[in-house]
Design a protein around this motif. Structure first.
Motif, short mmCIF file in Angstrom:
data_model
loop_
_atom_site.label_atom_id
_atom_site.label_comp_id
_atom_site.label_asym_id
_atom_site.label_seq_id
_atom_site.Cartn_x
_atom_site.Cartn_y
_atom_site.Cartn_z
N GLU A 161 0.83 -1.20 0.00
CA GLU A 161 0.00 0.00 0.00
C GLU A 161 0.87 1.26 0.00
N PHE A 162 2.06 1.16 0.55
CA PHE A 162 2.98 2.30 0.60
C PHE A 162 3.93 2.33 -0.58
N ARG A 163 4.31 1.18 -1.06
CA ARG A 163 5.24 1.13 -2.19
C ARG A 163 4.64 1.69 -3.46
N LYS A 164 3.40 1.35 -3.73
CA LYS A 164 2.75 1.72 -4.99
C LYS A 164 1.95 3.01 -4.83
N ALA A 165 2.14 3.93 -5.73
CA ALA A 165 1.29 5.12 -5.75
C ALA A 165 -0.07 4.70 -6.28
N ARG A 166 -1.11 5.10 -5.61
CA ARG A 166 -2.47 4.67 -5.95
C ARG A 166 -3.21 5.72 -6.75
N ASP A 167 -4.27 5.28 -7.42
CA ASP A 167 -5.19 6.20 -8.08
C ASP A 167 -6.00 6.92 -7.01
N ILE A 168 -6.22 8.22 -7.19
CA ILE A 168 -7.16 8.93 -6.33
C ILE A 168 -8.02 9.82 -7.20
N GLY A 169 -9.30 9.79 -6.93
CA GLY A 169 -10.22 10.60 -7.70
C GLY A 169 -10.10 10.30 -9.17
N ASN A 170 -9.93 11.34 -9.94
CA ASN A 170 -9.83 11.17 -11.39
C ASN A 170 -8.37 11.09 -11.85
N ARG A 171 -7.44 10.98 -10.92
CA ARG A 171 -6.02 10.92 -11.26
C ARG A 171 -5.49 9.49 -11.13
N LYS A 172 -4.99 8.99 -12.22
CA LYS A 172 -4.42 7.64 -12.24
C LYS A 172 -2.96 7.70 -11.82
N ALA A 173 -2.51 6.67 -11.14
CA ALA A 173 -1.12 6.61 -10.68
C ALA A 173 -0.15 6.74 -11.84
N LYS A 174 -0.47 6.10 -12.98
CA LYS A 174 0.43 6.14 -14.14
C LYS A 174 0.54 7.52 -14.77
#
Length: 103
Positions: A13-26
């Motif tokens: 959960e900390f290693r990977k940047a997650r999607d939030i709202g309309n913003r995708k991690a990629k």
């Protein structure tokens, strides 16, 4: 309906940047990714990071503001939950530690 099992570990959960709202991690900016990698990901993988090692020229104030929003909404609740676990374990230690006796 089957419940989907979260296959990521708590540490992931900390290693990977997650999607939030309309913003995708990629779609995050390189500055956002740098902040995440240099701080939280480093803590998750190595157990430490040094502020002196952070290259402040690699991100903008906007990147930092976006990252802090991400941290506050996504990671801070998980940090708080882990802190509650550690607090509970410290309390339990005073009751269940082998060297302690209750008469």
């Amino acid at each position: 309906m089957e419940r989907e099992i979260n296959k990521d570990s708590f540490l992931d959960e900390f290693r990977k940047a997650r999607d939030i709202g309309n913003r995708k991690a990629k779609d995050r900016s390189p500055g956002f990714v740098y902040i995440h990698t240099a701080t939280v990901k480093s803590l998750a993988e190595k157990g430490e990071f040094k502020v002196g090692d952070i290259d402040f020229s690699r991100f903008t104030a906007e990147d930092l503001a976006e990252y802090m929003e991400y941290y506050e909404h996504t990671l801070a609740p998980k940090v708080s939950l882990a802190n509650k676990l550690f607090s509970t374990l410290r309390s339990a230690n005073t009751v269940f530690a082998p060297s302690k006796s209750c008469y």
